[in-house]
Design an enzyme around this catalytic site. Structure first.
Site, mmCIF file in Angstrom:
data_model
loop_
_atom_site.group_PDB
_atom_site.id
_atom_site.type_symbol
_atom_site.label_atom_id
_atom_site.label_comp_id
_atom_site.label_asym_id
_atom_site.label_seq_id
_atom_site.Cartn_x
_atom_site.Cartn_y
_atom_site.Cartn_z
ATOM 1 N N GLY A 105 77.040 39.963 -0.115
ATOM 2 C CA GLY A 105 76.252 40.308 1.063
ATOM 3 C C GLY A 105 77.026 40.976 2.176
ATOM 4 N N GLY B 105 81.870 33.342 4.098
ATOM 5 C CA GLY B 105 80.667 33.857 3.447
ATOM 6 C C GLY B 105 80.858 35.278 2.971
ATOM 7 N N ALA B 106 82.058 35.572 2.479
ATOM 8 C CA ALA B 106 82.419 36.953 2.154
ATOM 9 C C ALA B 106 82.415 37.240 0.667
ATOM 10 C CB ALA B 106 83.795 37.288 2.739
ATOM 11 N N GLY C 194 79.056 39.767 4.332
ATOM 12 C CA GLY C 194 80.455 39.372 4.434
ATOM 13 C C GLY C 194 81.353 40.198 3.551
ATOM 14 N N TYR D 237 66.502 25.717 8.942
ATOM 15 C CA TYR D 237 67.311 26.940 9.038
ATOM 16 C C TYR D 237 67.307 27.487 10.460
ATOM 17 C CZ TYR D 237 69.067 31.625 8.012
ATOM 18 O OH TYR D 237 69.802 32.790 8.007
#
Length: 286
Positions: free
Chosen positions: A19, A15-16, A21, A163
């Protein structure tokens, strides 16, 4: 000059591509680490890796075959992996079934990180002080988790419910991973980064994603540079025993406020369910 205290570490950050990450990847490389930047968007992932001086790897966590292929590429590329930061995640307004037959939110936020961790675990355990850091959320506090229901592809659906259940699963996974790897030297922790303005909100209806990243959101959301602080701290802090198996609300340890988060039987059931779905197996350490 920055302290290059991570100069001998190889760190995988999922998830980089944006954001927290992306910010964490830049900070970790600045501190000397070799970083694998994992993302779904080819353009954003490549740009983050270029700016950070890291390497880019692509994978869509909505497809478990891509997670398996990612693990193969990482194992081929890095003879040593010190840290896995399971930071990828998302939220979707409607129930969606993946090609693997799972509920999309549960797969992306829990099953895919579970699978990647299992596939990299032997390599991690060869490192001197390995770590697995999991990005969770304070929404776990109101979650109700039953693995079969959370992964169901039919029935009633709540975006927040799905979630929050997946984020509770992150905490249970962290606790059970700590239990199963006790005595191996592996350290694992989960954390809530804060309400961060990132792409995780893109799929919320009514243009909320656009609002979150606009200047109008500043009174309500923190910026990614602040959201990345707990991740970097948990990766770098020398006192691994002080964080192992625990959950942090940003920089402060929080005893879970949801009784399910402390349910050892549920943690084991979730683990066994996740093994069945992903096909990856890790035996407990006696």
């Amino acid at each position: 000059m920055r302290d290059r205290d991570l100069a001998d570490k190889t760190i995988v950050v999922t998830g980089a591509s944006s954001g927290i990450g992306a910010v964490a990847a830049a900070e970790l490389t600045a501190r000397g680490a070799t970083v694998a930047v994992v993302g779904r968007s080819p353009e954003r992932t490549a740009e983050v890796a270029r700016r950070a001086g890291a390497e880019a790897f692509l994978a869509d966590f909505g497809r478990l075959d891509e997670v398996r292929a990612l693990a193969d590429r990482l194992l081929d590329r890095y003879p040593r992996i010190d840290v896995l930061a399971n930071n990828a995640g998302g939220s979707w307004a409607k129930r969606t079934a993946t090609d693997d037959g799972n509920e999309l939110t549960f797969q992306v936020n829990h099953l895919a990180p579970f699978l990647l961790t299992g596939l990299l675990l032997d390599r991690l355990l060869q490192a001197p002080r390995p770590r697995v850091i999991n990005t969770s959320s304070m929404t776990y506090r109101t979650a109700k988790l039953d693995p079969e229901t959370a992964n169901a592809t039919t029935g009633s659906f709540s975006m927040l419910g799905a979630y929050s259940a997946s984020k509770l699963a992150n905490i249970l996974f962290t606790r059970e991973l700590a239990r199963r790897t006790a005595g191996t030297g592996l350290v694992t922790a989960a954390f809530h980064p804060g309400a961060v303005a990132t792409h995780v909100y893109d799929n919320i209806p009514f243009g909320v994603g656009l609002f979150v990243r606009s200047p109008l959101s500043r009174p309500f959301f923190i910026r990614p540079d602040k959201g990345a602080q707990p991740l970097v701290h948990l990766v770098a802090t020398p006192d691994g025993e002080a964080i192992n198996g625990r959950y942090f609300h940003r920089m402060k340890e929080e005893r879970p406020r949801n009784k399910q988060a402390l349910d050892d039987e549920l943690a084991q059931r979730l683990w066994e369910f996740s093994e069945q779905i992903t096909g990856v197996s890790t035996r407990p350490v006696d």
